[in-house]
Design an enzyme around this catalytic site. Structure first.
Site, PDB file in Angstrom:
ATOM      1  N   PHE A  86      13.896   5.350   9.679  1.00  0.00           N
ATOM      2  CA  PHE A  86      14.517   4.207   9.021  1.00  0.00           C
ATOM      3  C   PHE A  86      15.467   3.510   9.993  1.00  0.00           C
ATOM      4  O   PHE A  86      16.197   4.161  10.734  1.00  0.00           O
ATOM      5  CB  PHE A  86      15.335   4.678   7.811  1.00  0.00           C
ATOM      6  CG  PHE A  86      14.670   4.435   6.491  1.00  0.00           C
ATOM      7  CD1 PHE A  86      13.298   4.392   6.372  1.00  0.00           C
ATOM      8  CD2 PHE A  86      15.437   4.249   5.347  1.00  0.00           C
ATOM      9  CE1 PHE A  86      12.687   4.175   5.158  1.00  0.00           C
ATOM     10  CE2 PHE A  86      14.841   4.030   4.121  1.00  0.00           C
ATOM     11  CZ  PHE A  86      13.460   3.994   4.021  1.00  0.00           C
ATOM     12  N   GLU A 119      12.019  -9.594  12.201  1.00  0.00           N
ATOM     13  CA  GLU A 119      13.423  -9.297  11.941  1.00  0.00           C
ATOM     14  C   GLU A 119      14.173  -9.155  13.259  1.00  0.00           C
ATOM     15  O   GLU A 119      13.592  -8.840  14.295  1.00  0.00           O
ATOM     16  CB  GLU A 119      13.557  -8.009  11.119  1.00  0.00           C
ATOM     17  CG  GLU A 119      12.881  -8.081   9.764  1.00  0.00           C
ATOM     18  CD  GLU A 119      13.098  -6.816   8.948  1.00  0.00           C
ATOM     19  OE1 GLU A 119      14.049  -6.058   9.261  1.00  0.00           O
ATOM     20  OE2 GLU A 119      12.323  -6.589   8.003  1.00  0.00           O
ATOM     21  N   GLN A 163       0.839  -1.188   0.000  1.00  0.00           N
ATOM     22  CA  GLN A 163       0.000   0.000   0.000  1.00  0.00           C
ATOM     23  C   GLN A 163       0.879   1.246   0.000  1.00  0.00           C
ATOM     24  O   GLN A 163       2.100   1.155   0.016  1.00  0.00           O
ATOM     25  CB  GLN A 163      -0.952  -0.027   1.199  1.00  0.00           C
ATOM     26  CG  GLN A 163      -1.906  -1.232   1.162  1.00  0.00           C
ATOM     27  CD  GLN A 163      -2.969  -1.188   2.224  1.00  0.00           C
ATOM     28  OE1 GLN A 163      -3.461  -0.123   2.589  1.00  0.00           O
ATOM     29  NE2 GLN A 163      -3.354  -2.362   2.727  1.00  0.00           N
ATOM     30  N   GLN A 202       8.031   7.257  10.433  1.00  0.00           N
ATOM     31  CA  GLN A 202       8.779   6.246  11.188  1.00  0.00           C
ATOM     32  C   GLN A 202      10.233   6.256  10.738  1.00  0.00           C
ATOM     33  O   GLN A 202      10.525   6.180   9.541  1.00  0.00           O
ATOM     34  CB  GLN A 202       8.169   4.871  10.957  1.00  0.00           C
ATOM     35  CG  GLN A 202       8.799   3.759  11.780  1.00  0.00           C
ATOM     36  CD  GLN A 202       8.074   2.434  11.581  1.00  0.00           C
ATOM     37  OE1 GLN A 202       8.449   1.649  10.716  1.00  0.00           O
ATOM     38  NE2 GLN A 202       7.047   2.182  12.387  1.00  0.00           N
ATOM     39  N   ASP A 256      -1.767  -9.641  11.165  1.00  0.00           N
ATOM     40  CA  ASP A 256      -0.847  -9.696  10.026  1.00  0.00           C
ATOM     41  C   ASP A 256       0.604  -9.822  10.494  1.00  0.00           C
ATOM     42  O   ASP A 256       1.431  -8.943  10.266  1.00  0.00           O
ATOM     43  CB  ASP A 256      -1.046  -8.430   9.182  1.00  0.00           C
ATOM     44  CG  ASP A 256      -0.260  -8.479   7.880  1.00  0.00           C
ATOM     45  OD1 ASP A 256      -0.037  -9.583   7.357  1.00  0.00           O
ATOM     46  OD2 ASP A 256       0.128  -7.408   7.378  1.00  0.00           O
TER      47      ASP A 256
END
EC number: 2.7.11.1
Length: 512
Positions: free
Chosen positions: A297, A371, A176, A295, A366
């Site tokens: 990186f 990570e 999206q 947000q 979802d």
């Protein structure tokens, strides 16, 4: 002859009249069914769904409102709902844990906490620059949590909200709309625009993998993760932008081509992505002001590598086969997760339970991968809390499958239990602490208040499940600083993790 014609004419009129009656009757029934609308199994299971939430089978898309921070302030009481802890559950939890040495257990949860800058200075005699708040954030990423210095994070959030934008381009790989902001200092962040107002609820007919993303869910989850003491979510802040001067004029060429004026003379864009990047789902300002989440990186993987691993509690992402094995077998954790070397030893299984507790509180279905930083050599890595854009979609429904890792594995980090117990048993509830934290965001109010009773309801269920584990397994087996399965060797753990990561890179998320 004349008589036969008259009879035929009379018969034709009769057939025509009967047909009209039948059509009218069918239409009346059809309209009645349409107005009632199909009810989902989820809605029926809750039993207290408001009749106004889903008056028909499928929701229509609402108008895009102005950023709430620019509108009239909501002066209603956010805690105008009845909720009290279950006294019996509380008493049993207190009695079962009164002899637990939590201080000792907490010390063993993460035995060595070192920042990235200290680690590199010690292991490689390498200095890490700290010239701005981005670099200070990167250098202070720790071996136990993403951050620990609250003031440093607050300074970073301020910069994310106020720093001049130098360039805007479409973020590759997103399903999206997402943009990458490059600021004047050449540091970067991810921007998710506001598509709907805070009150919009997910259509129960939408699958979790096709639901709209909500920018405010990213902001709220960052704050909830912080309130819970995890500190493993990525710093995220709300920001209101001028679409003309801060987006359009800074946009790359292919993004700039997707901007247009709507019939209402509002400035809109479509962008490019896999889902909902078309004129029907255009994102518009009023007339050109738009809110979104920003947000930070994470550091580039070439400098600070990360592992990408598939969750064993991944859903099917299929319209045809909707039930995964873990959703149908309560022995799944014992048989299929605890026996895997990467989960049989260390902190990884406890991290998995933590992240599903967070997901359950926010209603996030979802969760397919997670990570972790792969930079601290022999120190165990932790799961980073990423990608919460589809959270806070339903306040009327609790997806109890999300909390199955806790119920099936029956292990829990002592610090997590203490935090949950504190919010469940004291006057300052979880949602009051969250509301206080969210009120500091420049785009507040961040959540519709109807999500507060939903979160308290889910917390009560979590505490009930913890009690069930205590009573069935024993407190000593449930509350552990590290998990170790004596039946599984840890000699080949790293090899299995690398094999899993290699397979995940070839097997991206698919919907069928």
């Amino acid at each position: 002859m004349r008589c036969n014609i008259k009879r035929l004419f009379t018969l034709a009129i009769g057939v025509f009249a009967a047909t009209l009656v039948i059509i009218s009757f069918s239409k009346d029934n059809y309209e009645r069914e349409w107005k009632q609308g199909p009810q989902s199994n989820e809605a029926r299971a809750v039993g207290h769904q408001s009749p106004d939430l889903f008056p028909v089978g499928q929701n229509s898309l609402p108008h895009q409102p102005i950023p709430p921070s620019l509108g009239e302030k909501d002066l209603s009481d956010p805690f105008n709902f009845l909720f009290s802890s279950n006294k019996i559950t509380l008493r049993k939890l207190y009695d079962l844990t009164k002899n637990v040495d939590f201080d000792q257990l907490r010390q063993n949860e993460c035995k060595k906490n070192i920042t990235l800058s200290k680690f590199w200075e010690k292991s490689e005699q390498r200095n890490v620059p700290e010239d701005d708040n981005w670099e200070r954030f990167y250098s202070n990423i720790g071996s136990c949590s993403v951050y620990s210095d609250d003031q440093m994070i607050d300074n970073l959030l301020h910069d994310l909200n106020t720093s001049p934008i130098k360039h805007v381009h479409i973020m590759d790989g997103g399903t999206q709309v997402k943009f990458v902001f490059t600021f004047k200092n050449d540091k970067q962040a991810v921007f998710k625009p506001m598509r709907f107002g805070r009150d919009y609820e997910s259509d129960p007919n939408h699958f979790y993998f096709s639901d709209f993303e909500r920018h405010h869910a990213e902001i709220a989850t960052f704050h909830l993760d912080r309130v819970l003491g995890f500190r493993r979510a990525i710093p995220t802040v709300g920001r209101v932008l001028n679409m003309t001067t801060e987006l359009f004029e800074k946009a790359e060429k292919k993004l700039k081509k997707t901007f247009f004026f709507s019939p209402a003379k509002n400035f809109c864009f479509v962008s490019r992505c896999d889902y909902y990047c078309d004129t029907t789902h255009a994102i518009c300002g009023l007339p050109d002001m738009k809110e979104g989440s920003v947000q930070v990186f994470l550091p580039d993987e070439s400098a600070v590598p990360r592992k990408h691993n598939r969750s064993p509690y991944r859903r099917t992402y299929s319209k045809k086969n909707q039930v995964a094995e873990w959703q149908s077998s309560m022995n799944y954790c014992t048989d299929k997760v605890k026996t895997k070397r990467q989960y049989a030893h260390g902190r990884r299984l406890l991290d998995l339970v933590d992240i599903h507790i967070l997901d359950y509180l926010i209603g996030n279905q979802d969760r397919h991968h997670f990570e972790s930083f792969n930079v601290f050599n022999d120190l165990p890595s932790y799961a980073i809390h990423l990608d919460h854009g589809r959270a806070f979609g339903r306040s009327d429904f609790d997806d109890d499958d999300i909390i199955l890792p806790l119920r099936q594995c029956c292990i829990l980090r002592p610090s997590t239990f203490q935090t949950l117990m504190n919010f469940y048993s004291t006057p300052k509830s979880l949602t009051k602490a969250l509301h206080e934290s969210l009120s500091k965001d420049p785009a507040h109010p961040i959540l519709a208040y109807k999500h507060y009773p939903a979160m308290e309801r889910r917390l009560a269920k979590i505490m009930s499940h913890i009690l069930e584990c205590f009573e069935s397994r024993g407190v000593a087996e449930v509350l552990v600083a590290e998990y170790n399965n004596p039946d599984v060797s840890d000699a080949e753990q790293n090899d299995e993790e690398q094999s899993e990561e290699h397979q995940d890179k070839k097997d991206d998320k698919k919907t069928v």
